[in-house]
Design a protein around this motif. Sequence first.
Motif, PDB file in Angstrom:
ATOM      1  N   SER A 232     -44.858  24.002  -9.090  1.00 42.88           N
ATOM      2  CA  SER A 232     -45.963  23.958 -10.028  1.00 42.88           C
ATOM      3  C   SER A 232     -45.601  22.894 -11.065  1.00 42.88           C
ATOM      4  N   SER A 233     -46.365  22.826 -12.148  1.00 41.90           N
ATOM      5  CA  SER A 233     -46.067  21.816 -13.164  1.00 41.90           C
ATOM      6  C   SER A 233     -46.815  22.131 -14.444  1.00 41.90           C
ATOM      7  N   THR A 234     -46.417  21.442 -15.498  1.00 41.20           N
ATOM      8  CA  THR A 234     -47.232  21.449 -16.697  1.00 41.20           C
ATOM      9  C   THR A 234     -48.445  20.556 -16.440  1.00 41.20           C
ATOM     10  N   GLN A 235     -49.402  20.578 -17.324  1.00 39.28           N
ATOM     11  CA  GLN A 235     -50.454  19.574 -17.287  1.00 39.28           C
ATOM     12  C   GLN A 235     -49.852  18.230 -17.705  1.00 39.28           C
ATOM     13  N   ALA A 236     -50.549  17.157 -17.429  1.00 41.84           N
ATOM     14  CA  ALA A 236     -50.044  15.826 -17.775  1.00 41.84           C
ATOM     15  C   ALA A 236     -50.317  15.510 -19.242  1.00 41.84           C
ATOM     16  N   ILE A 237     -49.395  14.764 -19.818  1.00 41.78           N
ATOM     17  CA  ILE A 237     -49.553  14.230 -21.174  1.00 41.78           C
ATOM     18  C   ILE A 237     -50.445  12.985 -21.105  1.00 41.78           C
ATOM     19  N   ASP A 238     -51.327  12.827 -22.068  1.00 42.48           N
ATOM     20  CA  ASP A 238     -52.143  11.611 -22.174  1.00 42.48           C
ATOM     21  C   ASP A 238     -51.530  10.653 -23.191  1.00 42.48           C
ATOM     22  N   GLU A 239     -51.680   9.362 -22.937  1.00 41.83           N
ATOM     23  CA  GLU A 239     -51.163   8.324 -23.826  1.00 41.83           C
ATOM     24  C   GLU A 239     -52.228   7.264 -24.066  1.00 41.83           C
ATOM     25  N   ASP A 240     -52.109   6.559 -25.180  1.00 33.62           N
ATOM     26  CA  ASP A 240     -52.919   5.361 -25.402  1.00 33.62           C
ATOM     27  C   ASP A 240     -52.182   4.181 -24.770  1.00 33.62           C
ATOM     28  N   CYS A 241     -52.716   3.671 -23.668  1.00 34.98           N
ATOM     29  CA  CYS A 241     -52.063   2.602 -22.909  1.00 34.98           C
ATOM     30  C   CYS A 241     -52.661   1.246 -23.286  1.00 34.98           C
ATOM     31  N   PRO A 242     -51.830   0.210 -23.419  1.00 39.33           N
ATOM     32  CA  PRO A 242     -52.363  -1.112 -23.737  1.00 39.33           C
ATOM     33  C   PRO A 242     -53.172  -1.686 -22.577  1.00 39.33           C
ATOM     34  N   VAL A 243     -54.347  -2.222 -22.888  1.00 37.11           N
ATOM     35  CA  VAL A 243     -55.216  -2.864 -21.901  1.00 37.11           C
ATOM     36  C   VAL A 243     -55.875  -4.072 -22.557  1.00 37.11           C
ATOM     37  N   THR A 252     -56.613  -0.385 -26.310  1.00 32.72           N
ATOM     38  CA  THR A 252     -55.927   0.748 -25.692  1.00 32.72           C
ATOM     39  C   THR A 252     -56.921   1.559 -24.873  1.00 32.72           C
ATOM     40  N   LEU A 253     -56.378   2.271 -23.896  1.00 30.32           N
ATOM     41  CA  LEU A 253     -57.157   3.162 -23.057  1.00 30.32           C
ATOM     42  C   LEU A 253     -56.380   4.464 -22.936  1.00 30.32           C
ATOM     43  N   ASN A 254     -56.980   5.556 -23.366  1.00 31.62           N
ATOM     44  CA  ASN A 254     -56.303   6.850 -23.283  1.00 31.62           C
ATOM     45  C   ASN A 254     -56.296   7.328 -21.840  1.00 31.62           C
ATOM     46  N   TRP A 255     -55.089   7.550 -21.294  1.00 27.04           N
ATOM     47  CA  TRP A 255     -54.943   7.878 -19.867  1.00 27.04           C
ATOM     48  C   TRP A 255     -53.782   8.834 -19.673  1.00 27.04           C
ATOM     49  N   SER A 256     -53.775   9.503 -18.541  1.00 29.77           N
ATOM     50  CA  SER A 256     -52.676  10.418 -18.247  1.00 29.77           C
ATOM     51  C   SER A 256     -51.390   9.640 -18.000  1.00 29.77           C
ATOM     52  N   TYR A 257     -50.275  10.212 -18.474  1.00 32.18           N
ATOM     53  CA  TYR A 257     -48.974   9.621 -18.140  1.00 32.18           C
ATOM     54  C   TYR A 257     -48.230  10.527 -17.163  1.00 32.18           C
ATOM     55  N   ALA A 258     -47.614  11.595 -17.641  1.00 30.33           N
ATOM     56  CA  ALA A 258     -46.754  12.375 -16.747  1.00 30.33           C
ATOM     57  C   ALA A 258     -46.796  13.850 -17.079  1.00 30.33           C
ATOM     58  N   TYR A 259     -46.496  14.641 -16.062  1.00 33.64           N
ATOM     59  CA  TYR A 259     -46.315  16.077 -16.195  1.00 33.64           C
ATOM     60  C   TYR A 259     -44.842  16.390 -15.984  1.00 33.64           C
ATOM     61  N   TYR A 260     -44.445  17.637 -16.222  1.00 32.93           N
ATOM     62  CA  TYR A 260     -43.094  18.088 -15.884  1.00 32.93           C
ATOM     63  C   TYR A 260     -43.240  19.117 -14.775  1.00 32.93           C
ATOM     64  N   GLU A 261     -42.629  18.818 -13.644  1.00 37.78           N
ATOM     65  CA  GLU A 261     -42.764  19.683 -12.481  1.00 37.78           C
ATOM     66  C   GLU A 261     -41.726  20.801 -12.509  1.00 37.78           C
TER      67      GLU A 261
END
Length: 295
Positions: A232-243, A252-261
Amino acid sequence: MEKLWEGYCQRVKYAQQYADFVISKGGNVVNDHCAFRTFNTLTGKQPAGIPAIAEILEALGYEKISPYSFPSKHLNSFHYQHPTNINFPKFFVTQLEVTELSEATQVLINEAVKDAPDLLAGEARQLLASLKHNKELITAEADRLVEALVKYFARPWSPVKKETILAVNQESQFAAWTLLHGNSVNHFTAYINYQNVPEWDGIEGTMAALESIGVPIKPAIEGEKGSKLRQSSTQAIDEDCPVIEADGSLGTLNWSYAYYELAERGYLETDGKKVWFDGFLGEQATNLFEMTKRN
Protein backbone atom coordinates in the motif's frame (compact mmCIF):
# COMPACT_ATOMS: atom_id res chain seq x y z
CA MET A 1 21.20 6.04 -0.21
CA GLU A 2 21.34 8.18 2.91
CA LYS A 3 21.63 11.35 0.83
CA LEU A 4 18.75 10.33 -1.46
CA TRP A 5 16.60 9.35 1.53
CA GLU A 6 17.33 12.65 3.26
CA GLY A 7 16.35 14.69 0.19
CA TYR A 8 13.26 12.56 -0.39
CA CYS A 9 12.07 13.02 3.21
CA GLN A 10 12.43 16.78 2.85
CA ARG A 11 10.06 16.63 -0.12
CA VAL A 12 7.74 13.84 1.09
CA LYS A 13 6.70 14.74 4.63
CA TYR A 14 4.73 11.50 4.99
CA ALA A 15 7.97 9.50 4.80
CA GLN A 16 9.51 11.62 7.54
CA GLN A 17 6.36 11.26 9.66
CA TYR A 18 6.57 7.48 9.25
CA ALA A 19 10.25 7.43 10.23
CA ASP A 20 9.72 9.66 13.28
CA PHE A 21 6.73 7.58 14.42
CA VAL A 22 8.56 4.24 14.06
CA ILE A 23 11.57 5.56 15.97
CA SER A 24 9.31 6.92 18.72
CA LYS A 25 7.98 3.36 19.12
CA GLY A 26 11.50 1.94 19.38
CA GLY A 27 11.27 0.36 15.92
CA ASN A 28 13.51 0.28 12.85
CA VAL A 29 13.27 2.34 9.67
CA VAL A 30 14.31 -0.01 6.85
CA ASN A 31 13.60 0.62 3.18
CA ASP A 32 12.69 -2.36 1.02
CA HIS A 33 13.29 -0.65 -2.31
CA CYS A 34 13.70 2.63 -4.15
CA ALA A 35 12.11 3.33 -7.54
CA PHE A 36 13.08 5.45 -10.55
CA ARG A 37 11.33 6.36 -13.82
CA THR A 38 12.92 7.09 -17.18
CA PHE A 39 12.28 7.42 -20.93
CA ASN A 40 13.44 4.82 -23.44
CA THR A 41 14.29 7.48 -26.01
CA LEU A 42 17.22 9.70 -26.96
CA THR A 43 17.60 11.96 -23.93
CA GLY A 44 20.21 14.51 -24.90
CA LYS A 45 23.62 13.21 -23.86
CA GLN A 46 22.22 10.97 -21.13
CA PRO A 47 21.92 7.24 -21.99
CA ALA A 48 18.37 6.24 -22.93
CA GLY A 49 16.07 4.31 -20.63
CA ILE A 50 16.95 1.81 -17.93
CA PRO A 51 20.67 1.65 -18.90
CA ALA A 52 21.09 5.23 -17.64
CA ILE A 53 20.24 4.09 -14.09
CA ALA A 54 21.67 0.58 -14.46
CA GLU A 55 25.13 2.00 -15.19
CA ILE A 56 25.17 3.39 -11.66
CA LEU A 57 23.60 0.40 -9.92
CA GLU A 58 25.92 -2.10 -11.58
CA ALA A 59 28.99 -0.06 -10.61
CA LEU A 60 27.72 -0.28 -7.02
CA GLY A 61 27.61 -4.08 -7.27
CA TYR A 62 23.89 -4.52 -7.96
CA GLU A 63 22.65 -7.23 -10.33
CA LYS A 64 19.69 -7.19 -12.71
CA ILE A 65 17.19 -9.76 -11.41
CA SER A 66 13.79 -9.84 -13.11
CA PRO A 67 11.92 -8.07 -15.92
CA TYR A 68 8.35 -6.82 -15.59
CA SER A 69 6.07 -5.66 -18.39
CA PHE A 70 3.04 -3.35 -18.31
CA PRO A 71 1.77 -3.32 -21.93
CA SER A 72 -1.33 -1.23 -21.28
CA LYS A 73 0.85 1.57 -19.93
CA HIS A 74 3.74 1.08 -22.41
CA LEU A 75 6.13 0.41 -19.53
CA ASN A 76 8.90 -2.09 -18.90
CA SER A 77 10.81 -2.51 -15.66
CA PHE A 78 13.70 -4.38 -14.09
CA HIS A 79 14.46 -4.85 -10.45
CA TYR A 80 18.02 -4.78 -9.18
CA GLN A 81 19.33 -6.41 -6.04
CA HIS A 82 22.67 -6.60 -4.27
CA PRO A 83 23.95 -10.20 -4.39
CA THR A 84 25.60 -10.33 -0.97
CA ASN A 85 24.15 -7.64 1.27
CA ILE A 86 20.47 -8.33 1.86
CA ASN A 87 20.22 -5.17 3.98
CA PHE A 88 20.79 -2.96 0.93
CA PRO A 89 17.51 -1.73 -0.58
CA LYS A 90 16.42 -3.16 -3.91
CA PHE A 91 15.80 -0.86 -6.89
CA PHE A 92 12.82 -0.91 -9.24
CA VAL A 93 13.57 0.96 -12.49
CA THR A 94 10.87 1.57 -15.10
CA GLN A 95 11.12 2.98 -18.61
CA LEU A 96 8.38 4.39 -20.82
CA GLU A 97 8.50 2.95 -24.35
CA VAL A 98 8.10 6.30 -26.08
CA THR A 99 7.86 4.80 -29.58
CA GLU A 100 4.64 3.02 -28.55
CA LEU A 101 2.84 6.32 -27.90
CA SER A 102 1.04 8.43 -30.47
CA GLU A 103 3.24 10.35 -32.89
CA ALA A 104 2.12 13.69 -31.43
CA THR A 105 3.11 12.66 -27.89
CA GLN A 106 6.42 11.24 -29.10
CA VAL A 107 7.27 14.58 -30.70
CA LEU A 108 6.45 16.50 -27.52
CA ILE A 109 8.54 14.22 -25.29
CA ASN A 110 11.52 14.08 -27.63
CA GLU A 111 11.54 17.85 -28.08
CA ALA A 112 11.48 18.39 -24.32
CA VAL A 113 14.40 16.09 -23.48
CA LYS A 114 16.62 16.41 -26.56
CA ASP A 115 19.06 18.89 -25.00
CA ALA A 116 19.55 17.16 -21.64
CA PRO A 117 23.19 17.16 -20.52
CA ASP A 118 24.92 14.03 -19.28
CA LEU A 119 25.16 14.75 -15.55
CA LEU A 120 27.76 12.00 -15.14
CA ALA A 121 30.11 13.32 -17.83
CA GLY A 122 33.77 13.63 -16.95
CA GLU A 123 35.14 12.52 -13.59
CA ALA A 124 31.90 10.98 -12.29
CA ARG A 125 31.72 8.44 -15.10
CA GLN A 126 35.43 7.68 -14.72
CA LEU A 127 34.94 7.07 -11.01
CA LEU A 128 31.98 4.77 -11.71
CA ALA A 129 34.10 2.74 -14.12
CA SER A 130 36.92 2.56 -11.59
CA LEU A 131 34.52 1.47 -8.85
CA LYS A 132 33.02 -1.24 -11.04
CA HIS A 133 36.48 -2.57 -11.94
CA ASN A 134 38.25 -2.25 -8.59
CA LYS A 135 35.23 -2.70 -6.26
CA GLU A 136 36.31 0.27 -4.14
CA LEU A 137 37.42 3.90 -4.18
CA ILE A 138 39.56 5.91 -1.82
CA THR A 139 37.54 8.13 0.51
CA ALA A 140 38.07 11.41 -1.35
CA GLU A 141 37.03 9.84 -4.66
CA ALA A 142 34.02 8.17 -3.06
CA ASP A 143 32.90 11.48 -1.58
CA ARG A 144 33.12 13.20 -4.96
CA LEU A 145 31.18 10.38 -6.63
CA VAL A 146 28.43 10.53 -3.99
CA GLU A 147 28.10 14.26 -4.59
CA ALA A 148 27.84 13.72 -8.35
CA LEU A 149 25.26 10.94 -7.98
CA VAL A 150 23.03 13.03 -5.73
CA LYS A 151 23.03 15.75 -8.41
CA TYR A 152 22.29 13.14 -11.09
CA PHE A 153 19.05 12.04 -9.43
CA ALA A 154 17.16 15.18 -10.41
CA ARG A 155 15.59 16.56 -13.59
CA PRO A 156 18.45 16.77 -16.17
CA TRP A 157 16.61 18.79 -18.85
CA SER A 158 15.38 22.38 -18.72
CA PRO A 159 11.86 23.15 -17.46
CA VAL A 160 9.25 21.92 -19.94
CA LYS A 161 6.41 23.94 -21.45
CA LYS A 162 3.26 23.77 -19.35
CA GLU A 163 1.19 23.03 -22.45
CA THR A 164 3.46 20.04 -23.17
CA ILE A 165 2.87 18.58 -19.70
CA LEU A 166 -0.89 18.95 -19.98
CA ALA A 167 -1.00 17.48 -23.48
CA VAL A 168 1.26 14.52 -22.69
CA ASN A 169 -0.69 13.77 -19.51
CA GLN A 170 -3.77 13.01 -21.62
CA GLU A 171 -2.01 9.89 -22.94
CA SER A 172 0.50 9.00 -20.23
CA GLN A 173 0.56 10.30 -16.68
CA PHE A 174 3.90 8.48 -16.31
CA ALA A 175 5.34 10.65 -19.11
CA ALA A 176 4.03 13.88 -17.59
CA TRP A 177 5.53 12.98 -14.21
CA THR A 178 8.90 12.09 -15.72
CA LEU A 179 9.04 15.31 -17.75
CA LEU A 180 8.55 17.26 -14.52
CA HIS A 181 10.81 15.24 -12.21
CA GLY A 182 13.32 13.43 -14.43
CA ASN A 183 15.70 11.14 -12.54
CA SER A 184 14.34 12.09 -9.11
CA VAL A 185 13.44 9.29 -6.71
CA ASN A 186 9.90 8.16 -7.56
CA HIS A 187 9.38 6.53 -4.17
CA PHE A 188 11.00 4.74 -1.27
CA THR A 189 9.29 1.82 0.45
CA ALA A 190 9.03 0.89 4.12
CA TYR A 191 9.98 -2.75 4.74
CA ILE A 192 7.25 -3.65 7.22
CA ASN A 193 8.86 -7.00 8.14
CA TYR A 194 11.80 -5.18 9.73
CA GLN A 195 10.07 -2.25 11.42
CA ASN A 196 9.69 -4.12 14.74
CA VAL A 197 6.64 -2.31 16.14
CA PRO A 198 4.57 -5.31 17.37
CA GLU A 199 1.52 -3.24 18.33
CA TRP A 200 1.02 -2.20 14.70
CA ASP A 201 0.30 -5.76 13.52
CA GLY A 202 1.78 -5.73 10.04
CA ILE A 203 0.73 -3.57 7.12
CA GLU A 204 -2.88 -3.08 8.32
CA GLY A 205 -1.71 -1.87 11.72
CA THR A 206 0.90 0.39 10.14
CA MET A 207 -1.69 1.99 7.86
CA ALA A 208 -4.06 2.56 10.79
CA ALA A 209 -1.26 4.05 12.90
CA LEU A 210 -0.28 6.47 10.15
CA GLU A 211 -3.88 7.48 9.58
CA SER A 212 -4.17 8.20 13.31
CA ILE A 213 -1.53 10.95 12.98
CA GLY A 214 -3.12 12.44 9.87
CA VAL A 215 -1.12 10.74 7.09
CA PRO A 216 -3.45 10.14 4.09
CA ILE A 217 -3.29 6.48 3.05
CA LYS A 218 -4.26 4.58 -0.09
CA PRO A 219 -7.52 2.88 0.96
CA ALA A 220 -6.79 -0.58 -0.49
CA ILE A 221 -3.98 -3.09 0.03
CA GLU A 222 -2.55 -4.78 -3.04
CA GLY A 223 -2.24 -8.49 -2.24
CA GLU A 224 -4.33 -10.82 -0.11
CA LYS A 225 -3.56 -11.53 3.54
CA GLY A 226 -0.99 -14.33 3.73
CA SER A 227 0.26 -13.78 0.15
CA LYS A 228 3.93 -13.34 -0.74
CA LEU A 229 3.75 -9.56 -1.21
CA ARG A 230 1.31 -7.00 0.16
CA GLN A 231 1.65 -3.31 -0.72
CA SER A 232 0.00 0.00 0.00
CA SER A 233 1.18 3.60 0.21
CA THR A 234 0.51 7.08 1.41
CA GLN A 235 -1.12 9.48 -1.01
CA ALA A 236 1.31 11.45 -3.17
CA ILE A 237 2.69 14.83 -2.16
CA ASP A 238 2.02 17.69 -4.58
CA GLU A 239 4.69 20.23 -5.52
CA ASP A 240 4.92 23.46 -7.49
CA CYS A 241 7.09 22.37 -10.43
CA PRO A 242 8.92 24.84 -12.69
CA VAL A 243 7.47 25.05 -16.21
CA ILE A 244 7.60 27.42 -19.16
CA GLU A 245 4.44 29.48 -19.62
CA ALA A 246 2.84 30.22 -23.01
CA ASP A 247 4.56 33.64 -23.11
CA GLY A 248 7.99 32.06 -22.51
CA SER A 249 8.28 33.11 -18.87
CA LEU A 250 9.16 30.75 -16.03
CA GLY A 251 6.10 29.68 -14.06
CA THR A 252 4.98 26.78 -11.89
CA LEU A 253 2.55 23.91 -12.23
CA ASN A 254 1.22 22.14 -9.15
CA TRP A 255 1.69 18.40 -9.73
CA SER A 256 2.13 15.16 -7.85
CA TYR A 257 5.65 14.22 -6.81
CA ALA A 258 5.93 11.08 -4.68
CA TYR A 259 4.24 8.80 -2.21
CA TYR A 260 5.79 6.57 0.46
CA GLU A 261 5.09 2.92 -0.18
CA LEU A 262 4.57 0.21 2.43
CA ALA A 263 5.55 -3.40 1.66
CA GLU A 264 5.04 -6.55 3.71
CA ARG A 265 6.67 -9.70 2.36
CA GLY A 266 5.45 -13.25 2.87
CA TYR A 267 7.37 -16.49 3.10
CA LEU A 268 8.43 -18.87 0.36
CA GLU A 269 9.86 -22.31 1.03
CA THR A 270 13.22 -22.87 -0.68
CA ASP A 271 15.24 -26.06 -0.12
CA GLY A 272 13.24 -26.76 2.99
CA LYS A 273 13.83 -23.30 4.43
CA LYS A 274 11.39 -20.44 4.77
CA VAL A 275 12.63 -17.20 3.22
CA TRP A 276 10.87 -13.94 2.51
CA PHE A 277 9.82 -13.41 -1.10
CA ASP A 278 12.17 -10.75 -2.49
CA GLY A 279 10.69 -10.12 -5.94
CA PHE A 280 7.82 -7.99 -7.23
CA LEU A 281 4.39 -8.71 -8.69
CA GLY A 282 3.61 -6.84 -11.89
CA GLU A 283 -0.15 -6.80 -11.49
CA GLN A 284 0.18 -5.09 -8.10
CA ALA A 285 2.69 -2.54 -9.31
CA THR A 286 0.24 -1.45 -12.01
CA ASN A 287 -2.11 0.02 -9.42
CA LEU A 288 0.71 1.73 -7.52
CA PHE A 289 1.80 3.53 -10.69
CA GLU A 290 -1.55 5.32 -10.51
CA MET A 291 -0.72 6.98 -7.20
CA THR A 292 0.97 9.88 -9.04
CA LYS A 293 -1.87 10.36 -11.54
CA ARG A 294 -3.23 13.88 -12.04
CA ASN A 295 -6.35 14.73 -14.02
